[in-house]
Design an enzyme around this catalytic site. Sequence first.
Site, short mmCIF file in Angstrom:
data_model
loop_
_atom_site.label_atom_id
_atom_site.label_comp_id
_atom_site.label_asym_id
_atom_site.label_seq_id
_atom_site.Cartn_x
_atom_site.Cartn_y
_atom_site.Cartn_z
N HIS A 62 0.91 -1.40 0.10
CA HIS A 62 0.00 -0.13 -0.11
C HIS A 62 0.84 1.31 -0.06
O HIS A 62 2.00 0.97 0.46
CB HIS A 62 -0.85 0.00 1.02
CG HIS A 62 -0.19 0.06 2.41
ND1 HIS A 62 0.74 -0.94 3.19
CD2 HIS A 62 0.29 1.15 3.29
CE1 HIS A 62 1.33 -0.51 4.11
NE2 HIS A 62 1.15 1.04 4.25
N HIS A 92 4.65 0.31 -0.01
CA HIS A 92 5.38 -0.56 0.97
C HIS A 92 4.62 -1.65 1.43
O HIS A 92 3.36 -1.70 1.32
CB HIS A 92 6.33 0.32 1.86
CG HIS A 92 5.16 1.40 2.61
ND1 HIS A 92 4.73 2.62 1.93
CD2 HIS A 92 4.63 1.20 3.74
CE1 HIS A 92 4.18 2.98 2.67
NE2 HIS A 92 4.00 2.56 4.09
N ARG A 129 6.72 -8.61 16.22
CA ARG A 129 7.35 -7.37 15.91
C ARG A 129 6.46 -6.11 16.18
O ARG A 129 5.15 -6.16 16.21
CB ARG A 129 7.56 -7.41 14.32
CG ARG A 129 7.88 -6.03 13.82
CD ARG A 129 8.36 -6.12 12.23
NE ARG A 129 8.83 -4.47 12.07
CZ ARG A 129 7.95 -3.73 10.98
NH1 ARG A 129 6.80 -4.05 10.55
NH2 ARG A 129 8.59 -2.65 10.72
N ASP A 139 1.00 5.19 1.82
CA ASP A 139 0.08 5.73 2.65
C ASP A 139 -0.77 7.09 2.19
O ASP A 139 -0.19 7.78 1.65
CB ASP A 139 0.87 6.46 3.76
CG ASP A 139 1.75 5.33 4.42
OD1 ASP A 139 1.23 4.08 4.33
OD2 ASP A 139 2.77 5.58 5.20
#
Length: 393
Positions: free
Chosen positions: A253, A309, A319, A255
């Site tokens: 996607h 990204h 994470r 942002d």
Amino acid sequence: MEVPISMSQPPESERKDDQNQNQNQNENQNPLVFDASVLSHEPNIPNQFVWPDHEKPSANPPELPVPIVDLGGFLSGDSVAAAEASRLVGEACRKHGFFLVVNHGVDAALISDAQRCMDSFFELPLCEKQRFQRKIGEHCGYASSFTGRFTSKLPWKETLSFRYSADKNSSNIVKHYIQSSMGEDFNHFGKVYQEYGNAMSNLAMGIMELLGMSLGVSRAHFKEFFEEDDSIMRLNYYPPCQKPELALGTGPHSDPTSLTILHQDAVGGLQVFVDDEWHSISPNSTAFVVNIGDTFMALSNGRYKSCLHRAVVNNKTPRKSLAFFLCPKKDKVVSPPTELVDSKYPRIYPDFTWPTLLEFTQKHYRADMNTLQAFSNWVHHHHHHKPPAPGLA
């Protein structure tokens, strides 16, 4: 980075069917629940989390060469250092929109508090977290994957999102939201993220000065545009996944917001798509990863890139990442400064306000690399075929 609906776009037919599928799913069977305490140990993962072959993560992607921009001199008023920092930022933003900042003035103890506090929330039992469930069409609250909204290509993650505002009348907005929705036990939690939001908003204003300088408009132009920002804070938690080669923590996607400031923990998993291949950006605890979003791409009249990204997962360690998504005040009209529009660079995108783009990504479109273009078409269509939607410029 991981943004209001951070996932890649399914085929047209699948998008049209999303609502129906979800209704059928809810009527005919118990909806899928993403309970990390169970699923992170399962040897197989539900089909909804398996991504198509062409989108599955690749092993050992090359490292993305991103500039490390030292803000120390710039923040202390050194004009030579400011010019060098803005040159590095401009170079990165023309190519892919990602860079790292160090000597950024954010207290290391605050960053580690903000990372540590995430555990106190995400380690709660699912039923506790679900008390703060994000409603469909909203961007604040808890989300376990996006099981309520989509039925395929689901992200392997949990998020907690809240609104941040730099408006003087909202100086405790994060603290109040967390205390009122989560109770007294979360007072410290609320205080930490209020302070963290303040630090991110301040840092974003400095970066906006550099972006103004690098684009050749006045140093104050974008800083003033984003004054009293109305932004989004997001805590991302990616549980271990026993089939990491089939899943994604966040799908591909860009942002939709203006600027993202991300702090990664030591685990790693961020990848950026540049020159037709995925590259990783390794964790650096002293740095923030900064990237341009679609709204700033429109403000720069397309000169600066909002890049595709994603986040990958692993089978050993959870994470965590902290994301601050800078957004302008609701009534600000997103329109490039006149210096950035000429015969060589004619206007690419229509005027809009941020709430209209946010609504588009929440209700009409699954954010991907073409969000801004699809949004532009949608705005033109709405302008020509019906009265403008509320919030449209």
